[in-house]
Design an enzyme around this catalytic site. Structure first.
Site, PDB file in Angstrom:
ATOM      1  N   HIS A  82       0.057   4.413   8.186  1.00 58.14           N
ATOM      2  CA  HIS A  82      -1.409   4.410   8.223  1.00 58.14           C
ATOM      3  C   HIS A  82      -1.909   3.427   9.277  1.00 58.14           C
ATOM      4  CE1 HIS A  82      -5.510   4.833   6.753  1.00 58.14           C
ATOM      5  NE2 HIS A  82      -5.620   3.539   6.981  1.00 58.14           N
ATOM      6  N   ASP A 161     -12.994   6.718  -4.262  1.00 61.88           N
ATOM      7  CA  ASP A 161     -13.102   6.006  -2.981  1.00 61.88           C
ATOM      8  C   ASP A 161     -14.079   6.724  -2.067  1.00 61.88           C
ATOM      9  OD1 ASP A 161     -12.342   4.221  -0.745  1.00 61.88           O
ATOM     10  OD2 ASP A 161     -11.671   6.122   0.081  1.00 61.88           O
ATOM     11  N   ARG A 168     -20.932   2.213   0.227  1.00 61.45           N
ATOM     12  CA  ARG A 168     -20.759   0.942   0.953  1.00 61.45           C
ATOM     13  C   ARG A 168     -21.272   1.062   2.378  1.00 61.45           C
ATOM     14  NH1 ARG A 168     -14.864   0.647   0.939  1.00 61.45           N
ATOM     15  NH2 ARG A 168     -15.102  -1.139   2.293  1.00 61.45           N
ATOM     16  N   SER A 183      -9.667   0.493  -0.749  1.00 58.73           N
ATOM     17  CA  SER A 183     -10.071   1.824  -0.298  1.00 58.73           C
ATOM     18  C   SER A 183      -8.906   2.516   0.425  1.00 58.73           C
ATOM     19  CB  SER A 183     -11.287   1.672   0.633  1.00 58.73           C
ATOM     20  OG  SER A 183     -11.511   2.825   1.380  1.00 58.73           O
ATOM     21  N   LYS A 187      -5.949   5.673  -1.338  1.00 53.38           N
ATOM     22  CA  LYS A 187      -5.633   6.988  -0.758  1.00 53.38           C
ATOM     23  C   LYS A 187      -4.144   7.091  -0.444  1.00 53.38           C
ATOM     24  CE  LYS A 187      -9.065   6.133   1.990  1.00 53.38           C
ATOM     25  NZ  LYS A 187     -10.315   5.918   2.674  1.00 53.38           N
TER      26      LYS A 187
END
Ligand code: URA
Length: 433
Positions: A82, A161, A168, A183, A187
């Site tokens: 990621h 999320d 947010r 967050s 995922k």
């Protein structure tokens, strides 16, 4: 339990219990707790912060708000990767076939671009016919058959999320370490891999502008992942100028292909090697960094990574011809050079501004519904530390609309700081954790 009490507790600096965290996450996801109360709680969290235990609980509650994929049907240690996002960040396009060619199964969830940063799915759609809307079963079959599959994030994955992030975004509560870490990790945990390698960006094109904050975010995410039973590694890398030279969807795909042909930019190739090394180590196919690097280099020199990319593109409905002949990728009709305004050295590039230039050309989304133009963008010829002469090309711009090209050119030139003193080249890899 009352939402009012939770808001008051956090406002006064208290610690939320796991039950309280689950209560508001579940209630909000089901639509039972209104936006205004969750907004107030987010703001209280922003000011009062969350401790590591609260952050873990929030992550797990968001993970459990929807489907948690089981990848047990895939043989071997599944490694995900990621990136916290940046400009010219086409890493997944080159890295995942390299790693898969070395024998690590890659089962990856990716997202689309939003704001000034691009997304892997948009880039992959530069291959005509390519789709990431595949079923979980197809996803698993593809990983078992060819070693790699990339799926779009479904609405059922960490829906809490999705709702919280949107809230947010409009209540000035995005930039809190615990909220960002939970967050992202919710995922990643829902996506089911055994091991996760994080690429945490730092600099003007990144979410975290300061290196210290990027390290803190990396540590927070590592700790969440480990507490949730995953094998983890993180790399903190520079995003104070675009990665590689290409910015824009099809242009980035071309650069990723060239990298797999052994002709990629040095910084981008190095980042793929560094992240790939961590993925091979966690995947158990290499015991030392040297061995991992050797395997990754071989995947390029033998062409096995390029072949893997072609297999992957074809397996998801795309035309693989462009993998061997990138000139088949879509190209923009207007090609211009962006001239340097003076002599000197490139001292700084406002990286987020370069991302915005690509957006102005139509290469990114202004909002979630926008259609994007895959062909537009820029290829940079000058980066930080390079000498320039007035009129030299800073970059080649690819556009579909002359007025947009003109506006983007002005903004592009303004993003470059050119001065008399030479500055050192930027260090790409800031740390491996
Ligand atoms: N990316 C995410 O997925 N979540 C955040 O909060 C920030 C960046």
């Amino acid at each position: 339990m009352r939402m009012y009490d939770l808001i008051m507790k956090k406002r006064q600096g208290g610690t939320l219990t796991p039950e309280e965290i689950r209560y508001f996450v579940e209630g909000y996801t089901k639509g039972e707790i209104p936006d205004y109360q969750v907004s107030a709680l987010m703001m209280a969290i922003w000011f009062r912060k969350m401790d590591p235990q609260e952050t873990l609980e929030l992550t797990l509650a968001m993970r459990d708000s929807g489907d948690v994929l089981s990848l047990e049907g895939i043989h071997g240690i599944k490694v995900d990767k990621h990136s916290t996002g940046g400009v010219g960040d086409k890493t997944s396009l080159a890295l995942t076939p390299m790693v898969a060619a070395c024998g690590v199964p890659v089962a990856k969830m990716s997202g689309r671009g939003l704001g000034h940063t691009g997304g892997t799915i948009d880039k992959l759609e530069s291959f005509p016919g390519f789709s990431t809307s595949i079923s979980t079963q197809q996803f698993i079959e593809n990983v078992n058959r060819i070693g790699i599959a990339i799926m779009g994030q479904t609405a059922d994955l960490a829906p809490a999320d999705k709702k919280l992030y949107a809230l947010r975004d409009v209540t000035a509560t995005v930039d809190n370490m615990s909220l960002i870490a939970s967050s992202i990790m919710s995922k990643k945990l829902a996506a089911g891999a055994d091991a996760i390698v994080l690429d945490v960006k730092t600099g003007s094109g990144a979410f975290m502008k300061e290196e210290e904050d990027s390290f803190a975010l990396a540590k927070e995410m590592l700790s969440i992942g480990r507490m949730a039973g995953k094998q983890m590694a993180a790399v903190v890398s520079d995003m104070d100028q675009p990665l590689g030279r290409a910015v824009g969807n099809a242009l980035e795909v071309r650069e990723a292909i060239e990298t797999l042909m052994g002709k990629g930019p040095e910084d981008f190739t190095e980042l793929c090697m560094t992240l790939g090394t961590q993925m091979l180590l966690l995947g158990g196919v290499a015991q030392t960094e040297e061995e991992a690097r050797g395997k990754l280099e071989e995947s390029i020199s033998t062409g096995s990574a390029l072949k893997k990319l072609a297999e992957f593109v074809e397996a998801q409905g795309g035309d693989p011809a462009a993998v061997y002949d990138p000139s088949l990728l879509t190209t923009a009709p207007l090609v211009t050079e962006i001239p340097a305004p003076c002599d000197g050295y490139v001292r700084k590039i406002a990286c987020d501004e370069i991302g915005i230039c690509s957006l102005m050309l139509g290469g990114g989304r202004e909002n979630k519904e926008s259609e994007i133009d895959l062909s537009v963008g820029m290829v940079l010829h000058k980066k930080v530390g390079d000498a320039v002469k007035k009129g030299d090309s800073l970059a080649t711009m690819y556009a579909s609309d002359a007025a947009k090209a003109e506006a983007a050119t002005k903004r592009f030139i303004a993003a470059y700081e050119i001065g008399e003193e030479k500055v050192p080249e930027r260090k790409l890899i800031r740390g491996i954790l």
